[in-house]
Scaffold this motif. Structure first.
Motif, PDB file in Angstrom:
ATOM      1  N   VAL A   1       0.835  -1.207   0.000  1.00  0.00           N
ATOM      2  CA  VAL A   1       0.000   0.000   0.000  1.00  0.00           C
ATOM      3  C   VAL A   1       0.869   1.256   0.000  1.00  0.00           C
ATOM      4  CG1 VAL A   1      -1.646   1.330   1.376  1.00  0.00           C
ATOM      5  CG2 VAL A   1      -1.991  -1.110   1.031  1.00  0.00           C
ATOM      6  N   ALA A   2       1.956   1.252   0.769  1.00  0.00           N
ATOM      7  CA  ALA A   2       2.852   2.414   0.804  1.00  0.00           C
ATOM      8  C   ALA A   2       3.514   2.641  -0.553  1.00  0.00           C
ATOM      9  CB  ALA A   2       3.911   2.227   1.884  1.00  0.00           C
ATOM     10  N   VAL A   3       3.937   1.571  -1.206  1.00  0.00           N
ATOM     11  CA  VAL A   3       4.552   1.701  -2.534  1.00  0.00           C
ATOM     12  C   VAL A   3       3.526   2.212  -3.533  1.00  0.00           C
ATOM     13  CG1 VAL A   3       5.541   0.392  -4.456  1.00  0.00           C
ATOM     14  CG2 VAL A   3       6.360   0.000  -2.129  1.00  0.00           C
ATOM     15  N   ARG A   4       2.320   1.681  -3.474  1.00  0.00           N
ATOM     16  CA  ARG A   4       1.261   2.153  -4.371  1.00  0.00           C
ATOM     17  C   ARG A   4       0.998   3.640  -4.176  1.00  0.00           C
ATOM     18  NH1 ARG A   4      -4.545   1.319  -2.648  1.00  0.00           N
ATOM     19  NH2 ARG A   4      -3.715   2.951  -1.332  1.00  0.00           N
ATOM     20  N   ASP A   5       0.931   4.069  -2.923  1.00  0.00           N
ATOM     21  CA  ASP A   5       0.689   5.482  -2.638  1.00  0.00           C
ATOM     22  C   ASP A   5       1.804   6.359  -3.190  1.00  0.00           C
ATOM     23  OD1 ASP A   5      -1.647   4.751  -1.397  1.00  0.00           O
ATOM     24  OD2 ASP A   5      -0.845   4.960   0.649  1.00  0.00           O
ATOM     25  N   ARG A   6       3.054   5.905  -3.055  1.00  0.00           N
ATOM     26  CA  ARG A   6       4.178   6.683  -3.579  1.00  0.00           C
ATOM     27  C   ARG A   6       4.151   6.757  -5.103  1.00  0.00           C
ATOM     28  NH1 ARG A   6       7.677   9.296   0.102  1.00  0.00           N
ATOM     29  NH2 ARG A   6       9.087   9.277  -1.661  1.00  0.00           N
ATOM     30  N   VAL A   7       3.798   5.653  -5.740  1.00  0.00           N
ATOM     31  CA  VAL A   7       3.703   5.643  -7.205  1.00  0.00           C
ATOM     32  C   VAL A   7       2.603   6.584  -7.668  1.00  0.00           C
ATOM     33  CG1 VAL A   7       3.062   4.208  -9.185  1.00  0.00           C
ATOM     34  CG2 VAL A   7       4.703   3.362  -7.516  1.00  0.00           C
ATOM     35  N   MET A   8       1.474   6.566  -7.002  1.00  0.00           N
ATOM     36  CA  MET A   8       0.378   7.459  -7.372  1.00  0.00           C
ATOM     37  C   MET A   8       0.761   8.917  -7.140  1.00  0.00           C
ATOM     38  SD  MET A   8      -1.803   5.579  -8.725  1.00  0.00           S
ATOM     39  CE  MET A   8      -3.041   6.811  -8.974  1.00  0.00           C
ATOM     40  N   SER A   9       1.475   9.188  -6.069  1.00  0.00           N
ATOM     41  CA  SER A   9       1.930  10.550  -5.799  1.00  0.00           C
ATOM     42  C   SER A   9       2.898  11.023  -6.882  1.00  0.00           C
ATOM     43  CB  SER A   9       2.598  10.600  -4.426  1.00  0.00           C
ATOM     44  OG  SER A   9       3.138  11.864  -4.182  1.00  0.00           O
ATOM     45  N   ALA A  10       3.819  10.158  -7.274  1.00  0.00           N
ATOM     46  CA  ALA A  10       4.764  10.513  -8.339  1.00  0.00           C
ATOM     47  C   ALA A  10       4.023  10.744  -9.655  1.00  0.00           C
ATOM     48  CB  ALA A  10       5.800   9.418  -8.501  1.00  0.00           C
ATOM     49  N   TYR A  11       3.035   9.930  -9.943  1.00  0.00           N
ATOM     50  CA  TYR A  11       2.248  10.088 -11.162  1.00  0.00           C
ATOM     51  C   TYR A  11       1.531  11.439 -11.163  1.00  0.00           C
ATOM     52  CZ  TYR A  11      -1.382   9.344 -14.641  1.00  0.00           C
ATOM     53  OH  TYR A  11      -2.221   9.488 -15.714  1.00  0.00           O
TER      54      TYR A  11
END
Length: 93
Positions: free
Chosen positions: A75-85
């Protein structure tokens, strides 16, 4: 659901990896997803065995804690990827 997610990641990684670093990144993500799925499956299996009285409760607690930590990491990795996007989308062209 687990296998479908891993399969989608594998298909997208195989389809778009022309750069060696992209291939390395996609294989890392695929490996991470597969390990996360296996951790979840192991916890589910031990939980079912415990319900049937065939597993030690300590093993179940450890497996569930590992699965929870893995899920939190995903979930943390997903959140970071979405933030970068979102940051990339906001950049002016």
């Amino acid at each position: 659901a687990y296998n479908a997610a891993v399969q989608r990641i594998g298909e997208s990684a195989a389809g778009g990896a022309t750069n060696p670093s992209a291939a390395s990144f996609s294989s890392m993500v695929t490996s991470f997803a597969e390990n996360a799925v296996e951790t979840g499956k192991g916890a589910e299996k031990l939980s079912a065995m415990a319900a049937a009285g065939q597993a030690d409760i300590n093993q179940v607690v450890v497996a569930v804690a590992e699965a929870e930590a893995t899920l939190n990491t995903v979930v943390a990795v997903r959140d970071r990827v979405m933030s970068a996007y979102r940051e990339i989308i906001r950049m002016p062209i």
